[in-house]
Motif scaffolding. Structure first.
Motif, PDB file in Angstrom:
ATOM      1  N   ALA A 124       8.778 -16.302  10.631  1.00 59.04           N
ATOM      2  CA  ALA A 124       8.816 -15.971   9.205  1.00 59.04           C
ATOM      3  C   ALA A 124       7.871 -14.806   8.908  1.00 59.04           C
ATOM      4  O   ALA A 124       6.822 -14.667   9.544  1.00 59.04           O
ATOM      5  N   PRO A 125       8.229 -13.983   7.935  1.00 63.16           N
ATOM      6  CA  PRO A 125       7.321 -12.899   7.548  1.00 63.16           C
ATOM      7  C   PRO A 125       6.138 -13.443   6.764  1.00 63.16           C
ATOM      8  O   PRO A 125       6.147 -14.588   6.305  1.00 63.16           O
ATOM      9  N   VAL A 126       5.130 -12.612   6.596  1.00 59.25           N
ATOM     10  CA  VAL A 126       3.960 -12.950   5.786  1.00 59.25           C
ATOM     11  C   VAL A 126       4.145 -12.315   4.418  1.00 59.25           C
ATOM     12  O   VAL A 126       4.457 -11.121   4.313  1.00 59.25           O
ATOM     13  N   VAL A 127       3.971 -13.093   3.357  1.00 60.62           N
ATOM     14  CA  VAL A 127       4.138 -12.591   1.989  1.00 60.62           C
ATOM     15  C   VAL A 127       2.773 -12.205   1.426  1.00 60.62           C
ATOM     16  O   VAL A 127       1.831 -13.012   1.444  1.00 60.62           O
ATOM     17  N   PHE A 128       2.679 -10.987   0.913  1.00 55.87           N
ATOM     18  CA  PHE A 128       1.435 -10.478   0.346  1.00 55.87           C
ATOM     19  C   PHE A 128       1.550 -10.537  -1.179  1.00 55.87           C
ATOM     20  O   PHE A 128       2.058  -9.622  -1.822  1.00 55.87           O
ATOM     21  N   PRO A 138       9.387  -3.360  -7.506  1.00 51.90           N
ATOM     22  CA  PRO A 138       9.827  -4.646  -6.941  1.00 51.90           C
ATOM     23  C   PRO A 138       9.304  -4.827  -5.522  1.00 51.90           C
ATOM     24  O   PRO A 138       9.010  -3.846  -4.831  1.00 51.90           O
ATOM     25  N   PRO A 139       9.170  -6.068  -5.066  1.00 53.84           N
ATOM     26  CA  PRO A 139       8.740  -6.313  -3.681  1.00 53.84           C
ATOM     27  C   PRO A 139       9.742  -5.744  -2.679  1.00 53.84           C
ATOM     28  O   PRO A 139      10.932  -5.589  -2.974  1.00 53.84           O
ATOM     29  N   VAL A 140       9.259  -5.456  -1.490  1.00 51.90           N
ATOM     30  CA  VAL A 140      10.108  -4.965  -0.407  1.00 51.90           C
ATOM     31  C   VAL A 140       9.833  -5.796   0.843  1.00 51.90           C
ATOM     32  O   VAL A 140       8.890  -6.587   0.883  1.00 51.90           O
ATOM     33  N   ARG A 141      10.652  -5.598   1.855  1.00 57.02           N
ATOM     34  CA  ARG A 141      10.396  -6.213   3.156  1.00 57.02           C
ATOM     35  C   ARG A 141      10.087  -5.094   4.145  1.00 57.02           C
ATOM     36  O   ARG A 141      10.834  -4.114   4.240  1.00 57.02           O
ATOM     37  N   GLY A 153       3.865  -8.895  -3.695  1.00 58.01           N
ATOM     38  CA  GLY A 153       4.992  -9.785  -3.472  1.00 58.01           C
ATOM     39  C   GLY A 153       5.838  -9.405  -2.273  1.00 58.01           C
ATOM     40  O   GLY A 153       6.785 -10.130  -1.934  1.00 58.01           O
ATOM     41  N   SER A 154       5.511  -8.307  -1.625  1.00 53.64           N
ATOM     42  CA  SER A 154       6.290  -7.859  -0.466  1.00 53.64           C
ATOM     43  C   SER A 154       6.040  -8.763   0.738  1.00 53.64           C
ATOM     44  O   SER A 154       4.992  -9.398   0.866  1.00 53.64           O
ATOM     45  N   SER A 155       7.024  -8.805   1.630  1.00 52.00           N
ATOM     46  CA  SER A 155       6.909  -9.586   2.859  1.00 52.00           C
ATOM     47  C   SER A 155       6.906  -8.650   4.057  1.00 52.00           C
ATOM     48  O   SER A 155       7.581  -7.616   4.052  1.00 52.00           O
ATOM     49  N   VAL A 156       6.135  -9.019   5.081  1.00 53.34           N
ATOM     50  CA  VAL A 156       5.957  -8.158   6.247  1.00 53.34           C
ATOM     51  C   VAL A 156       6.224  -8.946   7.518  1.00 53.34           C
ATOM     52  O   VAL A 156       5.693 -10.041   7.717  1.00 53.34           O
ATOM     53  N   ASP A 157       7.064  -8.369   8.374  1.00 58.79           N
ATOM     54  CA  ASP A 157       7.267  -8.900   9.714  1.00 58.79           C
ATOM     55  C   ASP A 157       6.306  -8.204  10.671  1.00 58.79           C
ATOM     56  O   ASP A 157       5.989  -7.024  10.501  1.00 58.79           O
ATOM     57  N   PHE A 200      -4.336  -1.598   8.237  1.00 56.75           N
ATOM     58  CA  PHE A 200      -4.604  -1.964   6.842  1.00 56.75           C
ATOM     59  C   PHE A 200      -3.306  -1.982   6.050  1.00 56.75           C
ATOM     60  O   PHE A 200      -2.401  -1.182   6.296  1.00 56.75           O
ATOM     61  N   ILE A 201      -3.250  -2.905   5.098  1.00 50.84           N
ATOM     62  CA  ILE A 201      -2.154  -2.936   4.127  1.00 50.84           C
ATOM     63  C   ILE A 201      -2.780  -2.854   2.740  1.00 50.84           C
ATOM     64  O   ILE A 201      -3.632  -3.674   2.381  1.00 50.84           O
ATOM     65  N   VAL A 202      -2.370  -1.841   1.970  1.00 49.36           N
ATOM     66  CA  VAL A 202      -2.824  -1.687   0.591  1.00 49.36           C
ATOM     67  C   VAL A 202      -1.727  -2.264  -0.302  1.00 49.36           C
ATOM     68  O   VAL A 202      -0.609  -1.736  -0.346  1.00 49.36           O
ATOM     69  N   VAL A 203      -2.033  -3.351  -0.983  1.00 49.45           N
ATOM     70  CA  VAL A 203      -1.065  -4.027  -1.849  1.00 49.45           C
ATOM     71  C   VAL A 203      -1.401  -3.672  -3.301  1.00 49.45           C
ATOM     72  O   VAL A 203      -2.547  -3.853  -3.740  1.00 49.45           O
ATOM     73  N   ALA A 204      -0.423  -3.160  -4.029  1.00 50.07           N
ATOM     74  CA  ALA A 204      -0.702  -2.659  -5.380  1.00 50.07           C
ATOM     75  C   ALA A 204       0.431  -3.004  -6.338  1.00 50.07           C
ATOM     76  O   ALA A 204       1.575  -3.239  -5.925  1.00 50.07           O
ATOM     77  N   ASP A 205       0.112  -3.015  -7.643  1.00 50.05           N
ATOM     78  CA  ASP A 205       1.062  -3.361  -8.700  1.00 50.05           C
ATOM     79  C   ASP A 205       1.593  -2.126  -9.423  1.00 50.05           C
ATOM     80  O   ASP A 205       1.920  -2.203 -10.604  1.00 50.05           O
ATOM     81  N   THR A 206       1.663  -0.988  -8.765  1.00 49.74           N
ATOM     82  CA  THR A 206       2.021   0.242  -9.452  1.00 49.74           C
ATOM     83  C   THR A 206       2.858   1.160  -8.575  1.00 49.74           C
ATOM     84  O   THR A 206       2.738   1.127  -7.335  1.00 49.74           O
ATOM     85  N   ARG A 207       3.698   1.972  -9.221  1.00 50.61           N
ATOM     86  CA  ARG A 207       4.419   3.036  -8.514  1.00 50.61           C
ATOM     87  C   ARG A 207       3.565   4.292  -8.399  1.00 50.61           C
ATOM     88  O   ARG A 207       3.883   5.177  -7.606  1.00 50.61           O
ATOM     89  N   ALA A 208       2.520   4.373  -9.210  1.00 48.99           N
ATOM     90  CA  ALA A 208       1.663   5.564  -9.230  1.00 48.99           C
ATOM     91  C   ALA A 208       0.651   5.474  -8.099  1.00 48.99           C
ATOM     92  O   ALA A 208      -0.548   5.263  -8.310  1.00 48.99           O
TER      93      ALA A 208
END
Length: 221
Positions: A108-112, A50-53, A73-77, A131-139
């Motif tokens: 407002a935070p930025v949503v990735f 799930p997304p996180v903040r 889907g995570s948001s970053v401040d 850098f922010i690595v955005v991924a669709d996996t827990r692995a």
């Protein structure tokens, strides 16, 4: 029937979706000079976190942390904890945004919302980079000082595929806008498997001197 025997039978009857394969990846330099620490390694399996903040702070004219790993889907401040203003931006394919000169915390935070590699810069301080690595996996994880990371793979109700795409990323890759992809044999995942990957990295950057490549690209927009 003894309790230990019952537990063993229950384990054997668990569906495949409950069981996961484990893969250890060791990343080393192509010239054999040593392990690669801090490489991000991941497999796009059936897991969907799930997304996180989260936060990427600016302190002492640096981004903290330098590398973030976040679910899609995570948001970053981006709080500014310096006594000077910053201008945070990215024009990466996975996320383009521009937080113009500010102090304190943006409203407002930025949503990735797309997976990929996002490079951050500051238009005021040339050396600031993250850098922010955005991924669709827990692995997913980063290699330790020995260049190793252990991934728990989850393929849901399906068996491990015959071929598995292993993604490896590091900020000093010759092209750090995307991960390297290495195909490995899915059959090797039976039991505890170890995969050794060799990669080439650019030398450590020097911050003094003319504008770095990220700043040059920003000024050309």
């Amino acid at each position: 029937m003894k309790k230990k025997t019952v537990l063993l039978l229950l384990f054997c009857l668990l569906p495949a979706s409950v069981l996961s394969d484990e893969l250890t990846v060791r990343v080393q330099l192509a010239d054999g000079s040593g392990p690669v620490t801090g490489a991000v390694v991941y497999v796009n399996d059936a897991s969907r976190p799930p997304p996180v903040r989260a936060e990427v702070t600016q302190k002492d004219r640096m981004f903290h942390p330098h590398i973030s790993i976040l679910p899609t889907g995570s948001s970053v401040d981006f709080p500014n904890r310096d006594n000077t203003q910053h201008h945070v931006y990215s024009f990466s394919r996975a996320k383009t945004f521009d937080l113009e000169l500010y102090a304190g915390r943006p409203e407002a935070p930025v949503v990735f919302d797309q997976p990929g590699i996002v490079e951050l810069g500051c238009n005021i301080h040339d050396h600031m980079r993250a850098f922010i690595v955005v991924a669709d996996t827990r692995a997913i994880g980063q290699t330790n000082e020995q260049g190793e990371v252990r991934l728990a793979l989850d393929f849901g109700d399906s068996p491990a595929p015959g071929s598995l795409s292993l993604n490896i990323w590091h900020p000093r890759l010759p092209d750090n806008t995307r991960p390297l992809v290495r195909e490995i044999d899915g059959a090797s995942l039976a039991g505890a498997a170890t995969e050794i990957i060799s990669i080439e990295l650019e030398p450590e950057p020097h911050h003094e001197g003319p504008l770095d490549h990220l700043q040059k690209r920003f000024r050309e927009l």
